[in-house]
Write a protein that holds these residues in place. Structure first.
Motif, PDB file in Angstrom:
ATOM      1  N   GLU A  58      -3.028  12.408  -9.209  1.00 31.74           N
ATOM      2  CA  GLU A  58      -3.755  11.166  -9.462  1.00 31.74           C
ATOM      3  C   GLU A  58      -4.964  10.938  -8.547  1.00 31.74           C
ATOM      4  O   GLU A  58      -5.958  10.381  -8.975  1.00 31.74           O
ATOM      5  N   VAL A  59      -4.847  11.333  -7.285  1.00 31.86           N
ATOM      6  CA  VAL A  59      -5.875  11.009  -6.295  1.00 31.86           C
ATOM      7  C   VAL A  59      -6.865  12.148  -6.094  1.00 31.86           C
ATOM      8  O   VAL A  59      -8.078  11.924  -6.059  1.00 31.86           O
ATOM      9  N   TRP A  60      -6.365  13.361  -5.958  1.00 26.70           N
ATOM     10  CA  TRP A  60      -7.256  14.474  -5.652  1.00 26.70           C
ATOM     11  C   TRP A  60      -8.399  14.612  -6.659  1.00 26.70           C
ATOM     12  O   TRP A  60      -9.551  14.815  -6.264  1.00 26.70           O
ATOM     13  N   ALA A  97       0.840  -1.198   0.000  1.00 25.56           N
ATOM     14  CA  ALA A  97       0.000   0.000   0.000  1.00 25.56           C
ATOM     15  C   ALA A  97       0.879   1.254   0.000  1.00 25.56           C
ATOM     16  O   ALA A  97       2.081   1.194   0.238  1.00 25.56           O
ATOM     17  N   VAL A  98       0.238   2.381  -0.262  1.00 23.28           N
ATOM     18  CA  VAL A  98       0.894   3.680  -0.176  1.00 23.28           C
ATOM     19  C   VAL A  98       0.061   4.554   0.752  1.00 23.28           C
ATOM     20  O   VAL A  98      -1.156   4.679   0.572  1.00 23.28           O
ATOM     21  N   ALA A  99       0.701   5.134   1.760  1.00 23.75           N
ATOM     22  CA  ALA A  99       0.041   6.093   2.640  1.00 23.75           C
ATOM     23  C   ALA A  99       0.349   7.482   2.091  1.00 23.75           C
ATOM     24  O   ALA A  99       1.502   7.810   1.800  1.00 23.75           O
ATOM     25  N   LEU A 100      -0.697   8.285   1.946  1.00 21.67           N
ATOM     26  CA  LEU A 100      -0.575   9.604   1.335  1.00 21.67           C
ATOM     27  C   LEU A 100      -1.283  10.626   2.208  1.00 21.67           C
ATOM     28  O   LEU A 100      -2.410  10.393   2.644  1.00 21.67           O
ATOM     29  N   ARG A 101      -0.622  11.742   2.462  1.00 18.71           N
ATOM     30  CA  ARG A 101      -1.235  12.820   3.239  1.00 18.71           C
ATOM     31  C   ARG A 101      -0.833  14.149   2.615  1.00 18.71           C
ATOM     32  O   ARG A 101       0.334  14.352   2.278  1.00 18.71           O
ATOM     33  N   PHE A 102      -1.816  15.023   2.454  1.00 21.73           N
ATOM     34  CA  PHE A 102      -1.517  16.373   1.987  1.00 21.73           C
ATOM     35  C   PHE A 102      -2.595  17.327   2.477  1.00 21.73           C
ATOM     36  O   PHE A 102      -3.697  16.922   2.801  1.00 21.73           O
ATOM     37  N   HIS A 103      -2.233  18.619   2.513  1.00 28.71           N
ATOM     38  CA  HIS A 103      -3.190  19.647   2.902  1.00 28.71           C
ATOM     39  C   HIS A 103      -4.156  19.889   1.745  1.00 28.71           C
ATOM     40  O   HIS A 103      -3.823  19.660   0.588  1.00 28.71           O
ATOM     41  N   HIS A 162      -5.743  15.746   4.279  1.00 30.73           N
ATOM     42  CA  HIS A 162      -6.414  14.628   3.611  1.00 30.73           C
ATOM     43  C   HIS A 162      -5.488  13.430   3.712  1.00 30.73           C
ATOM     44  O   HIS A 162      -4.311  13.519   3.362  1.00 30.73           O
ATOM     45  N   ASN A 163      -6.018  12.321   4.198  1.00 31.03           N
ATOM     46  CA  ASN A 163      -5.246  11.095   4.383  1.00 31.03           C
ATOM     47  C   ASN A 163      -5.838  10.003   3.514  1.00 31.03           C
ATOM     48  O   ASN A 163      -7.061   9.796   3.521  1.00 31.03           O
ATOM     49  N   PHE A 164      -4.991   9.288   2.807  1.00 33.32           N
ATOM     50  CA  PHE A 164      -5.427   8.207   1.929  1.00 33.32           C
ATOM     51  C   PHE A 164      -4.510   7.010   2.105  1.00 33.32           C
ATOM     52  O   PHE A 164      -3.304   7.169   2.304  1.00 33.32           O
ATOM     53  N   VAL A 165      -5.087   5.831   2.004  1.00 32.76           N
ATOM     54  CA  VAL A 165      -4.308   4.604   1.897  1.00 32.76           C
ATOM     55  C   VAL A 165      -4.655   4.035   0.531  1.00 32.76           C
ATOM     56  O   VAL A 165      -5.821   3.747   0.245  1.00 32.76           O
ATOM     57  N   LEU A 166      -3.660   3.924  -0.310  1.00 31.74           N
ATOM     58  CA  LEU A 166      -3.864   3.518  -1.696  1.00 31.74           C
ATOM     59  C   LEU A 166      -3.474   2.064  -1.898  1.00 31.74           C
ATOM     60  O   LEU A 166      -2.487   1.589  -1.321  1.00 31.74           O
ATOM     61  N   TYR A 167      -4.247   1.399  -2.734  1.00 30.29           N
ATOM     62  CA  TYR A 167      -3.985   0.008  -3.093  1.00 30.29           C
ATOM     63  C   TYR A 167      -4.066  -0.125  -4.607  1.00 30.29           C
ATOM     64  O   TYR A 167      -4.466   0.799  -5.306  1.00 30.29           O
TER      65      TYR A 167
END
Length: 82
Positions: A59-61, A17-23, A38-43
């Motif tokens: 890619e996520v936002w 997985a990838v843990a992603l955090r950004f304002h 904003h916190n995301f766990v990507l698979y």
């Protein structure tokens, strides 16, 4: 998210997985004026395309921006099960 510690922005691979955090890219803040994180766990396939915060913003936002904007101005947060 533990791989990010207390960092306000970050991207870290944790196993598959990838843990992603950004304002918030729209610079929204909470009632006290603090930036909204904003916190995301990507698979799956997203883990192949997201290696940095910048990748996550690209890619996520776009996948969540409209949903977040729709609920942002509601007087109360929507119940997650409704």
């Amino acid at each position: 998210m533990s791989g990010l510690g207390s960092a306000s922005n970050g991207c870290v691979r944790v196993g598959e997985a990838v843990a992603l955090r950004f304002h918030d890219p729209e610079r929204r803040t909470d009632r006290s004026g603090r930036p909204i994180p904003h916190n995301f766990v990507l698979y799956d396939e997203l883990t192949e395309r997201v290696e940095t915060v910048e990748d996550g913003l690209r890619e996520v936002w776009p996948l969540v921006a409209d949903d977040f904007a729709r609920v942002w101005d509601l007087p109360r947060a929507p119940h997650p099960l409704r």
